[in-house]
Design a protein around this motif. Structure first.
Motif, short mmCIF file in Angstrom:
data_model
loop_
_atom_site.label_atom_id
_atom_site.label_comp_id
_atom_site.label_asym_id
_atom_site.label_seq_id
_atom_site.Cartn_x
_atom_site.Cartn_y
_atom_site.Cartn_z
N MET A 1 -10.21 -15.36 -49.37
CA MET A 1 -10.79 -14.73 -48.09
C MET A 1 -12.27 -14.48 -48.38
O MET A 1 -12.68 -14.39 -49.24
CB MET A 1 -10.27 -13.20 -48.26
CG MET A 1 -10.05 -12.40 -46.95
SD MET A 1 -9.42 -10.80 -47.19
CE MET A 1 -7.94 -11.11 -48.00
N ILE A 2 -13.02 -14.71 -47.29
CA ILE A 2 -14.32 -14.55 -47.35
C ILE A 2 -14.86 -13.48 -46.48
O ILE A 2 -14.36 -13.39 -45.24
CB ILE A 2 -14.64 -16.06 -46.68
CG1 ILE A 2 -14.44 -17.21 -47.58
CG2 ILE A 2 -16.32 -16.23 -46.26
CD1 ILE A 2 -14.49 -18.44 -46.97
N LEU A 7 -21.84 -16.35 -48.17
CA LEU A 7 -22.27 -16.19 -49.66
C LEU A 7 -22.72 -17.36 -50.02
O LEU A 7 -21.69 -18.20 -49.91
CB LEU A 7 -21.10 -15.44 -50.35
CG LEU A 7 -20.97 -13.98 -50.18
CD1 LEU A 7 -19.71 -13.27 -50.90
CD2 LEU A 7 -22.49 -13.35 -50.40
N LEU A 41 -20.55 -22.55 -58.24
CA LEU A 41 -19.27 -22.43 -59.01
C LEU A 41 -18.53 -23.78 -58.34
O LEU A 41 -18.84 -24.09 -57.15
CB LEU A 41 -18.46 -21.20 -58.46
CG LEU A 41 -18.85 -20.00 -58.96
CD1 LEU A 41 -17.85 -18.94 -58.65
CD2 LEU A 41 -18.90 -20.16 -60.61
N GLU A 42 -17.49 -24.20 -59.12
CA GLU A 42 -16.65 -25.29 -58.85
C GLU A 42 -15.32 -24.86 -58.68
O GLU A 42 -14.84 -24.73 -60.00
CB GLU A 42 -16.87 -26.43 -59.53
CG GLU A 42 -17.87 -27.54 -58.94
CD GLU A 42 -18.08 -28.63 -59.79
OE1 GLU A 42 -17.13 -29.02 -60.64
OE2 GLU A 42 -19.21 -29.29 -59.76
N GLY A 43 -14.60 -24.66 -58.02
CA GLY A 43 -13.13 -24.10 -57.94
C GLY A 43 -13.14 -22.77 -58.40
O GLY A 43 -14.15 -21.77 -58.50
N VAL A 44 -11.99 -22.18 -58.86
CA VAL A 44 -12.08 -20.81 -59.33
C VAL A 44 -12.19 -20.93 -60.81
O VAL A 44 -11.47 -21.60 -61.62
CB VAL A 44 -10.59 -20.41 -59.02
CG1 VAL A 44 -10.40 -19.16 -59.81
CG2 VAL A 44 -10.27 -20.21 -57.55
N PRO B 4 -17.26 -24.42 -52.21
CA PRO B 4 -15.91 -24.98 -51.87
C PRO B 4 -14.95 -23.96 -52.21
O PRO B 4 -13.51 -24.19 -51.95
CB PRO B 4 -15.92 -26.22 -52.83
CG PRO B 4 -16.95 -25.75 -53.90
CD PRO B 4 -17.92 -24.92 -53.30
N VAL B 5 -15.25 -23.03 -52.92
CA VAL B 5 -14.05 -21.98 -53.27
C VAL B 5 -14.38 -20.67 -52.39
O VAL B 5 -15.30 -20.16 -52.19
CB VAL B 5 -14.27 -21.49 -54.68
CG1 VAL B 5 -15.52 -21.23 -55.13
CG2 VAL B 5 -13.05 -20.76 -55.09
N ALA B 6 -13.26 -20.02 -52.23
CA ALA B 6 -13.41 -18.76 -51.28
C ALA B 6 -13.77 -17.85 -52.14
O ALA B 6 -13.05 -17.48 -53.20
CB ALA B 6 -11.82 -18.35 -50.81
N LEU B 7 -15.06 -16.94 -51.79
CA LEU B 7 -15.40 -16.23 -52.57
C LEU B 7 -15.21 -14.76 -52.20
O LEU B 7 -15.33 -14.32 -50.73
CB LEU B 7 -16.97 -16.28 -52.88
CG LEU B 7 -17.42 -17.36 -53.64
CD1 LEU B 7 -19.00 -17.47 -53.67
CD2 LEU B 7 -16.82 -17.03 -54.88
N GLY B 79 -5.79 -17.58 -54.47
CA GLY B 79 -6.51 -18.83 -55.07
C GLY B 79 -7.92 -18.71 -54.89
O GLY B 79 -8.58 -19.67 -55.36
N GLY B 80 -8.48 -17.77 -54.23
CA GLY B 80 -10.20 -17.56 -54.35
C GLY B 80 -10.52 -16.80 -55.91
O GLY B 80 -9.82 -16.53 -56.67
N LEU B 81 -11.96 -16.51 -55.68
CA LEU B 81 -12.59 -15.86 -56.71
C LEU B 81 -12.95 -14.72 -56.35
O LEU B 81 -13.80 -14.41 -55.30
CB LEU B 81 -13.64 -16.93 -57.54
CG LEU B 81 -14.19 -16.21 -58.53
CD1 LEU B 81 -13.20 -16.54 -59.90
CD2 LEU B 81 -15.41 -16.86 -59.01
#
Lengths: 214, 214
Positions: A1-2, A7, A41-44, B4-7, B79-81
């Motif tokens: 979720m954004i 960001l 960041l790259e991925g989680v 690339p990752v949902a923050l 799946g996000g961070l």
DNA sequence: CCACAATAGTGTAGAATCAACACTAATATA
DNA sequence: TATATTAGTGTTGATTCTACACTATTGTGG
């Protein structure tokens, strides 16, 4: 979720080492100029892991001691918010000796903290904050050991402390204090370096671990 | 620009106050249960400002002393961070006295740090970390003054220190140490409270400012 | 091989700080 | 007026900190 705002999260690392009796910072060269190692960041991934990954990939000093410093928020021209989680790293002289074959890595260079080139964004301010944090931690922890090679002399350890603090220390008082901390032990070996009496070599009792004192 | 990752960036605040001689934390009630005050960013705002906004909106204690604590990264089920920038706040007893009319605010409640209810995510761990940071800062700064009302007695200041440290202090030694710091001054007034000798009232020389000592 | 240069290694004494400790002072209340 | 209650105050011994100078051991060069 954004969230409702765009960001841009990045990790920046201030890698310190003692080189030629000076406290230096490792910088990487990008098309836009010099900057601290780091990036998005790259991925989680865990923040600590991301910091270590950037450090390893960009400098090869993946074994350094890493500690979170501070998190900054900075509005971007494009209207988003850049959030920077800053770390600092301590690279031991031992790791410095082996040149981390910089295959495919961005160009990098050690720079004296006192004479940094122009850096991206507020990286100079981040480096200065890291230096203050490091200097204050000398007083109440065994963090200086993270900058030492596996075996070192008391004179070398004293020199590292002096370099970071920017002041000279009394040899006898320094030795008494350090030995009383019970954080290092003599190896029994001596270092024969130059035309003078050889020095005892010491090692950290708990390498990799930073103890708080008092 | 979005990585690339949902923050999911959130700010959490650990608001401390001394109530009834105990160190308590202010919690807010959400449909999902108790949590620390905080939440996501709104638009482009400074992190410190966001922390203060959440604190003000959710608790009314906008005048508290605020300091960044640590930043956590936590993978989310989706799946996000989730990135959490934690702060702690010190609410002075003075501010506590006036009930911050909680119009339209989430329900809130002070809870003893020693007996927190179940909290969202790792909020209990964040509160514990904030407590450790606060306790260690007592030793080398004048931060305890941020918990005091504008005028206070030395006995009250000592009690606050004792509460946070969880140990009792020597009255004469405490007074000598505090007065030597030159951070408070006598107002000349006295507090007549109860059937005993009235106490001198003191105030901070630099209210709102935390000095480092030694 | 001997003198010299260079760094390693060691102890003490005075100063400052810390820690432990007990009584008198001022007020409210019964 | 006696009592209960908290405010306020110094000293002493222990510990820690600071300043300070000489001997020990090696390599080098004459």
């Amino acid at each position: 979720m954004i969230g409702p705002v765009a960001l841009n999260l990045s990790i920046e690392v201030v890698p310190f080492a003692i080189r030629a009796e000076r406290l230096e910072v490792l910088l990487t060269r990008r098309p836009t100029g010099w900057r601290l190692p780091g990036g998005p960041l790259e991925g989680v991934e865990n923040l600590d892991a991301a910091a270590r990954r950037h450090l390893t990939d960009q400098t090869g000093f993946g074994g350094a001691y890493l500690e979170q410093l501070y998190t900054f928020g900075r509005p971007e021209a494009a209207g988003g918010l850049a959030v920077t989680v800053a770390y600092y790293a301590l690279v031991s002289c031992g790791a410095l000796a082996v040149d981390p074959a910089a295959d495919g890595r961005a160009r990098m260079e050690w720079s004296s903290l006192a004479a940094l080139p122009d850096l991206l964004q507020d990286h100079a301010g981040i480096a200065a904050l890291a230096h203050r944090r490091l200097a204050s931690k000398l007083a109440y922890s065994t963090i200086a050991l993270q900058l030492m090679p596996e075996r070192f002399t008391l004179t070398e350890l004293q020199a590292v402390n002096e370099t970071i603090l920017g002041e000279i220390l009394d040899k006898r008082n320094f030795r008494k204090r350090i030995l009383a901390l019970d954080c290092i032990e003599a190896t029994g070996e001596t270092a024969r370096r130059g035309g003078h009496r050889p020095a005892q070599l010491y090692r950290a009792k708990r390498p990799g671990q930073v103890d708080f004192i008092k």
